[in-house]
Design a protein around this motif. Structure first.
Motif, mmCIF file in Angstrom:
data_model
loop_
_atom_site.group_PDB
_atom_site.id
_atom_site.type_symbol
_atom_site.label_atom_id
_atom_site.label_comp_id
_atom_site.label_asym_id
_atom_site.label_seq_id
_atom_site.Cartn_x
_atom_site.Cartn_y
_atom_site.Cartn_z
ATOM 1 N N LYS A 72 11.469 -6.379 -20.131
ATOM 2 C CA LYS A 72 12.073 -7.192 -19.082
ATOM 3 C C LYS A 72 13.412 -6.658 -18.598
ATOM 4 C CE LYS A 72 8.727 -10.150 -19.575
ATOM 5 N NZ LYS A 72 7.695 -10.315 -18.518
ATOM 6 N N ILE A 73 14.069 -5.831 -19.409
ATOM 7 C CA ILE A 73 15.399 -5.351 -19.037
ATOM 8 C C ILE A 73 15.700 -4.058 -19.777
ATOM 9 C CG2 ILE A 73 16.570 -6.661 -20.871
ATOM 10 C CD1 ILE A 73 18.863 -7.146 -18.875
ATOM 11 N N ASP A 74 16.401 -3.132 -19.091
ATOM 12 C CA ASP A 74 16.841 -1.890 -19.746
ATOM 13 C C ASP A 74 18.076 -2.186 -20.573
ATOM 14 O OD1 ASP A 74 14.859 -0.365 -18.588
ATOM 15 O OD2 ASP A 74 16.036 0.044 -16.789
ATOM 16 N N MET A 75 17.994 -1.929 -21.847
ATOM 17 C CA MET A 75 19.116 -2.241 -22.726
ATOM 18 C C MET A 75 19.366 -1.068 -23.660
ATOM 19 S SD MET A 75 17.180 -4.840 -25.304
ATOM 20 C CE MET A 75 15.782 -4.262 -26.266
ATOM 21 N N VAL A 89 23.008 -5.465 -25.005
ATOM 22 C CA VAL A 89 24.011 -4.595 -24.395
ATOM 23 C C VAL A 89 23.317 -3.762 -23.330
ATOM 24 C CG1 VAL A 89 25.700 -2.773 -24.748
ATOM 25 C CG2 VAL A 89 25.386 -4.536 -26.502
ATOM 26 N N VAL A 90 23.790 -3.898 -22.070
ATOM 27 C CA VAL A 90 23.196 -3.208 -20.925
ATOM 28 C C VAL A 90 24.239 -2.270 -20.340
ATOM 29 C CG1 VAL A 90 22.123 -3.501 -18.659
ATOM 30 C CG2 VAL A 90 21.763 -5.212 -20.447
ATOM 31 N N GLU A 91 23.859 -1.050 -20.035
ATOM 32 C CA GLU A 91 24.780 -0.075 -19.437
ATOM 33 C C GLU A 91 24.840 -0.290 -17.925
ATOM 34 O OE1 GLU A 91 23.577 3.812 -20.600
ATOM 35 O OE2 GLU A 91 24.218 3.565 -22.687
ATOM 36 N N GLU A 92 26.063 -0.472 -17.403
ATOM 37 C CA GLU A 92 26.267 -0.701 -15.973
ATOM 38 C C GLU A 92 27.373 0.217 -15.451
ATOM 39 O OE1 GLU A 92 24.795 -2.640 -13.705
ATOM 40 O OE2 GLU A 92 23.303 -3.358 -15.135
ATOM 41 N N LYS A 93 27.493 0.298 -14.115
ATOM 42 C CA LYS A 93 28.548 1.104 -13.490
ATOM 43 C C LYS A 93 29.236 0.276 -12.413
ATOM 44 C CE LYS A 93 26.668 5.747 -14.231
ATOM 45 N NZ LYS A 93 26.197 6.988 -13.569
ATOM 46 N N LEU A 94 30.543 0.459 -12.302
ATOM 47 C CA LEU A 94 31.342 -0.228 -11.289
ATOM 48 C C LEU A 94 32.095 0.811 -10.472
ATOM 49 C CD1 LEU A 94 32.742 -2.703 -9.992
ATOM 50 C CD2 LEU A 94 34.420 -2.583 -11.846
ATOM 51 N N THR A 95 31.911 0.767 -9.150
ATOM 52 C CA THR A 95 32.685 1.658 -8.276
ATOM 53 C C THR A 95 34.081 1.070 -8.124
ATOM 54 O OG1 THR A 95 30.699 2.341 -7.076
ATOM 55 C CG2 THR A 95 32.821 2.737 -6.010
ATOM 56 N N LEU A 96 35.077 1.849 -8.490
ATOM 57 C CA LEU A 96 36.446 1.340 -8.536
ATOM 58 C C LEU A 96 37.033 1.202 -7.133
ATOM 59 C CD1 LEU A 96 37.676 3.491 -11.531
ATOM 60 C CD2 LEU A 96 37.182 1.058 -11.544
ATOM 61 N N PRO A 97 37.854 0.179 -6.902
ATOM 62 C CA PRO A 97 38.464 -0.025 -5.579
ATOM 63 C C PRO A 97 39.306 1.183 -5.156
ATOM 64 C CG PRO A 97 38.796 -1.941 -6.990
ATOM 65 C CD PRO A 97 38.231 -0.869 -7.857
ATOM 66 N N TYR A 122 30.270 1.068 -18.104
ATOM 67 C CA TYR A 122 30.679 0.087 -19.110
ATOM 68 C C TYR A 122 29.448 -0.595 -19.714
ATOM 69 C CZ TYR A 122 29.775 -3.562 -15.592
ATOM 70 O OH TYR A 122 29.188 -4.387 -14.676
ATOM 71 N N ASN A 123 29.653 -1.189 -20.874
ATOM 72 C CA ASN A 123 28.592 -1.930 -21.560
ATOM 73 C C ASN A 123 28.735 -3.410 -21.239
ATOM 74 O OD1 ASN A 123 27.562 0.385 -22.791
ATOM 75 N ND2 ASN A 123 28.915 0.177 -24.571
ATOM 76 N N LEU A 124 27.683 -3.964 -20.645
ATOM 77 C CA LEU A 124 27.673 -5.378 -20.305
ATOM 78 C C LEU A 124 26.947 -6.142 -21.414
ATOM 79 C CD1 LEU A 124 28.168 -7.659 -18.236
ATOM 80 C CD2 LEU A 124 25.918 -7.119 -17.277
ATOM 81 N N GLU A 125 27.616 -7.115 -22.009
ATOM 82 C CA GLU A 125 27.022 -7.914 -23.080
ATOM 83 C C GLU A 125 26.398 -9.183 -22.490
ATOM 84 O OE1 GLU A 125 29.882 -8.730 -26.069
ATOM 85 O OE2 GLU A 125 29.975 -6.660 -26.799
ATOM 86 N N LEU A 126 25.116 -9.392 -22.793
ATOM 87 C CA LEU A 126 24.418 -10.599 -22.365
ATOM 88 C C LEU A 126 24.177 -11.483 -23.598
ATOM 89 C CD1 LEU A 126 21.738 -9.124 -19.927
ATOM 90 C CD2 LEU A 126 24.049 -9.907 -19.416
ATOM 91 N N HIS A 127 24.711 -12.670 -23.580
ATOM 92 C CA HIS A 127 24.563 -13.608 -24.687
ATOM 93 C C HIS A 127 23.468 -14.618 -24.321
ATOM 94 C CE1 HIS A 127 28.225 -12.220 -26.781
ATOM 95 N NE2 HIS A 127 28.623 -11.925 -25.538
ATOM 96 N N ILE A 128 22.340 -14.546 -25.030
ATOM 97 C CA ILE A 128 21.175 -15.364 -24.713
ATOM 98 C C ILE A 128 20.938 -16.352 -25.849
ATOM 99 C CG2 ILE A 128 18.694 -15.300 -24.237
ATOM 100 C CD1 ILE A 128 19.184 -12.366 -23.299
ATOM 101 N N GLU A 129 20.757 -17.628 -25.513
ATOM 102 C CA GLU A 129 20.499 -18.641 -26.539
ATOM 103 C C GLU A 129 19.194 -18.283 -27.261
ATOM 104 O OE1 GLU A 129 19.724 -23.425 -27.087
ATOM 105 O OE2 GLU A 129 19.443 -22.460 -25.132
#
Length: 929
Positions: free
Chosen positions: A272-275, A288-296, A304-311
């Motif tokens: 369901k998701i790349d982690m 933990v999902v790897e993401e990218k942010l284009t800086l202003p 960066y590593n995006l943490e998803l907290h799932i019940e």
């Protein structure tokens, strides 16, 4: 403090004297039951049970009521019955801890085991703080704990903190033809403390035992129902995975659904998701999902590593119930929240850094990217800007801009130093100068009168706009037996006894003072590229009298400049000496007469017109790319009558005295270095004024070769030239450059010039010249290890930046200077005694420019440029080559493929040989190879 509070404080202090300095609440426990009963009788209270514990509790409440008047009555009771109370005190003297506990235990009904527990409980308590109430409370607790232990043993469970019973139950699982039992930990409902404490042991055991059976039955029913609800086949789990999950579920869990092994959950979630990471905690699943942010303000991307907290319970519910699920909305919501927190923190960090860089006026883009230099190293795979990271970034940012801040402060100091531009010429400011302005149209005698004044002066300077005019000025002075020197960019004829100097305006020496200085063609102060030289000369020429000659439209500008300088200005206006008429109709080519100058505005057009008119006339040619020597020779041929007409650009508009009867414009537009535009009135006036020169022709005529051109010429001929307005361009000389370099501690000439252009603000009517060509040259010289004076002279050299031939020679000269090696003049080869094509002519013209560059540098670096004589000799050869070429009626075109000459008037751009070689026969298509 109020009177009542003061009174209560005194009562509190006095009562302590009857309790061995102990406070009332502690001391009252030492009073016997009999004395307490008498105290209540004295206070008029009779409805209190004579239980000591209750009496002490009541009297404490009465004492704590600060507004009650009974405090004073209680104190009076002890004061009046001090003897009785002393007897009580003897009942409980100041014993040590064990003695006091032993004494108090006599009032309690305890077992030896309870006594031992009480001694242990109070072994670290001070004797004064041990009271019968505390012992009673502790004893009750000991007895309850013993009862709980007995209950737990009987019920085979453990009471939790909420007083529910935790017990193990064997539960039955039957699915997929398999059966097994599993021990699970269950809990009863919580039982009240009082119920457990006061109820009979057997009753409690019976009650809770029944509850255990009921709870176990409900749990078994829920398990059976859960098993029955499982789909077969299951959407996510195999039969084996289901059985393994049920068998491996821990006995005690807060989850509502059976826990699935981590490996199995990872397999389900990964679809369901790349982690990159998965962890299972007690109540949640962490992805933990790897993401990218284009800086202003940047193209940089921060991974960066995006943490998803799932019940965890909710996820297990979806899996066991075969529900569809995805994490997209959760990911996007978490991503947005995380990135927004980062961007908010980043904005605060950048704003904090910007406070330290206020003086630098950094753009948002530069500021952000400078912060990123330090921030990204401290945040690998994270967007969390902690206070510690912020402090580090700010500290490193401040350190990185410290030198820039110092430099900026120096720049501001420098700007204040040279803001009043006139003070950069101290010798001129020391003199009481007089300014004289000769204004009028062409052929009005204004320059003639100025030169007469110069010739009569003891010492003098003539500043010309062109090398050719400087040479003419020099020869004019010499013809009057005036000892003179000639100084131009590439030629210097120095007479040690000279009283006068004829110079191009850029070569003015601001350290040589004279009596009279003539500044010719002063309207050039408005020129985009060279105007700074006239402004600098007017401001800084060290002469007692400055005579400026120019067109009428320069009047207001010179007045403004004189007011800024605070110097006397005399204006003398001149009238044209003979008439100049405009021809009302276009002049056909076949009607052109001898003594005519045809004006074009490009080298290409001049050579084209030369070919056309060479069929009927001998023609002289003058255009800007020709060397001054060739232009002078061409002018001589026309003046002497060897040629009958002149084809020229506006290069003749300045100072060339020629026997021109008629000026004919072939076009009325020119490219001014930025755009193609129509001629300005001032340009039409200046060029037209070459016709009918006084003493050469009595009357002059102005016309055009076609009606469109004549229309524009006519419009501007009668129109007044645009008034030259302030501000003027000014430029730094070598001393200014050194000043800037020293203050800024800067060795880059480009940086110094750019600073002068962009940052200089002046109190007077000036602004810094753009110096585009000099800046381009400085980019070249900055690549070499040279001192700033050498770089400056090299950047001032006469360069044709569009000529690769000139630039190649220029760089070779600079390289030799850097190595401190002799710079040889390498004579190029030429074929024949004249050029066959326009391109060969252009190459020869570039060769002459290279010699001009070599000679210009030889006067500044004579110890290295040692072939001056050879360069001059070869300039003569090339000038003769060009002159012979200009005598030819027509120049051939060249094949665009092989550069071979084409037949005259060829319709094609390639030769016959190239056509046959590159195109197929019959179809006219190019061969493919």
């Amino acid at each position: 403090m109020s009177k009542k509070n003061k009174k209560n404080s005194k009562i509190n202090q006095k009562i302590r004297t009857y309790f061995d300095d102990a406070p009332f609440d502690v001391g009252i426990e030492r009073v016997s039951s009999e004395t307490l009963s008498e105290l209540f009788s004295a206070l008029g209270i009779y409805d209190v049970s004579h239980n000591k514990k209750l009496l002490i509790k009541t009297i404490r409440m009465i004492w704590s009521d600060a507004h009650s008047g009974m405090k004073e009555d209680i104190l009076n009771f002890f004061e009046n019955n001090a003897q009785i109370y002393k007897a009580d005190s003897k009942e409980i003297p100041n014993y040590d801890r064990d003695q006091k506990i032993e004494l108090l235990l006599q009032e309690l009904d305890t077992t030896k085991e309870e006594d031992a527990a009480l001694y242990e409980a109070f072994e670290s308590i001070r004797s004064k703080k041990i009271t019968i109430a505390k012992l009673e409370s502790k004893l009750a607790h000991i007895r309850f704990e013993k009862k709980r232990e007995e209950l737990q043993k009987e019920l085979e469970g453990i009471f939790d903190i909420d007083d529910s019973l935790e017990f193990n139950a064997s539960l039955h699982y039957k699915l997929y033809d398999q059966e097994f039992h599993k021990i699970l930990t269950l809990n009863t409902k919580p039982y009240e403390y009082a119920y457990l404490q006061e109820s009979d042991l057997n009753d409690i055991v019976q009650k809770i035992g029944d509850d255990k059976l009921s709870i176990t039955k409900v749990k078994q029913e829920s398990i059976d129902k859960f098993i029955a609800s499982l789909k077969n086949p299951h959407s996510y789990l195999s039969q084996k995975e289901i059985l393994d999950a049920l068998r491996s579920t821990p006995p005690k869990t807060a989850l509502s659904y059976p826990l699935i092994p981590k490996k199995t959950i990872a397999c389900i979630v990964s679809e369901k998701i790349d982690m990159s990471q998965i962890d299972i905690h007690e109540q949640e699943l962490l992805l933990v999902v790897e993401e990218k942010l284009t800086l202003p303000y940047s193209e940089l991307q921060l991974a960066y590593n995006l943490e998803l907290h799932i019940e965890l319970n909710g996820l297990l519910e979806d899996i066991w119930n075969s529900n569809r699920f995805n994490f997209d909305s959760l990911k996007e919501e978490s991503k947005k929240e995380y990135e927004n927190e980062f961007l908010t923190a980043l904005n605060s960090l950048v704003n904090e850094c910007s406070k330290y860089a206020t003086l630098l006026h950094l753009s948002d883009e530069v500021l952000h990217n400078k912060v990123y230099e330090f921030l990204l190293d401290l945040m690998p795979h994270s967007l969390n800007i902690t206070p510690k990271i912020s402090k580090k970034v700010i500290r490193r940012f401040i350190h990185s801009i410290s030198e820039l801040l110092i430099k900026k402060q120096r720049q501001e100091l420098l700007a204040r130093t040279i803001r009043d531009f006139k003070n950069l010429f101290p010798l001129a400011r020391e003199m009481r100068r007089k300014l004289v302005l000769h204004i009028g149209p062409t052929n009005s005698g204004k320059t003639y009168q100025a030169m007469k004044k110069l010739e009569s002066a003891d010492t003098g300077y003539y500043l010309a706009p062109l090398r050719l005019l400087a040479l003419e000025g020099y020869e004019g002075l010499k013809s009057k037996d005036i000892e003179s020197s000639l100084i131009t960019g590439e030629e210097q004829i120095i007479d040690d006894n000279a009283t006068h100097i004829s110079s191009t305006i850029e070569m003015l020496n601001f350290e040589v003072d004279v009596d009279v200085c003539v500044i010719d063609e002063v309207q050039m102060i408005d020129d985009r590229d060279r105007g700074w030289a006239w402004a600098n000369a007017i401001i800084g020429a060290p002469a007692k009298e400055i005579i400026m000659t120019g067109s009428t439209n320069s009047k207001e500008a010179i007045i403004a400049l004189a007011e800024y300088l605070g110097e006397e200005l005399e204006i003398i206006e001149f009238e044209r000496k003979n008439s100049l008429s405009l021809l009302e109709t276009p002049t056909d080519v076949k009607d052109v007469e001898e003594g005519t100058a045809v004006i074009a505005f490009s080298r290409k057009d001049v050579l084209r017109l030369k070919q056309n008119f060479s069929k009927s006339f001998k023609v002289s040619v003058v255009y800007g790319n020709l060397s001054p020597e060739v232009r002078r020779e061409e002018a001589r041929r026309f003046r002497s009558g060897e040629t009958k007409i002149l084809i020229a650009t506006d290069a003749i508009a300045m100072g060339m005295n020629l026997p021109i009867k008629t000026i004919l414009f072939s076009k009325a537009e020119k490219f001014d270095g930025i755009s193609q535009r129509n001629l300005l009135p001032s340009e039409v006036h200046q060029i037209s004024g070459r016709a009918g020169r006084f003493g050469l022709k009595e009357e002059g005529f102005v016309g055009a070769l076609n009606s469109d051109t004549l229309k524009i010429v006519k419009k501007n001929f009668y129109k007044e030239a645009k008034t030259i307005t302030i501000p003027f361009k000014v430029m730094a000389n070598l001393e200014h450059i050194r000043l800037v370099g020293n203050i800024l501690e800067e060795r880059s000439l480009e940086a110094i010039l750019a600073f002068f252009v962009k940052n200089m603000e002046f109190n007077g009517p000036f602004y810094a010249s753009s110096l585009d060509d000099m800046l381009e040259a400085s980019k070249i010289v900055d690549h070499y290890d040279l001192d700033i004076a050498t770089k400056y002279h090299l950047a001032c050299a006469p360069l044709t930046l569009k000529s690769p031939y000139i630039i190649e020679s220029y760089e070779r000269y600079i390289h030799s200077l850097e190595k401190e090696e002799p710079v040889r003049y390498i004579a190029p080869s030429i074929v024949g005694d004249h050029a066959r094509t326009a391109d060969e002519l252009l190459r020869a013209e570039d060769m002459v420019k290279e010699i001009s560059l070599y000679l210009w540098l030889s006067y500044r670096f004579g110890e290295y440029f040692i072939d001056e004589a050879k360069a001059r000799q070869y300039r003569g050869v090339l000038n003769k080559y060009i002159e012979e070429t200009l005598h030819i009626a027509q120049l051939a075109q060249m094949c665009k493929m092989c550069s071979a000459p084409l037949p005259l008037n060829s319709k094609y751009a390639i030769c016959q040989s190239c056509f046959k070689k590159n195109y197929t026969h019959g179809r006219g298509k190019r061969k493919t190879r």
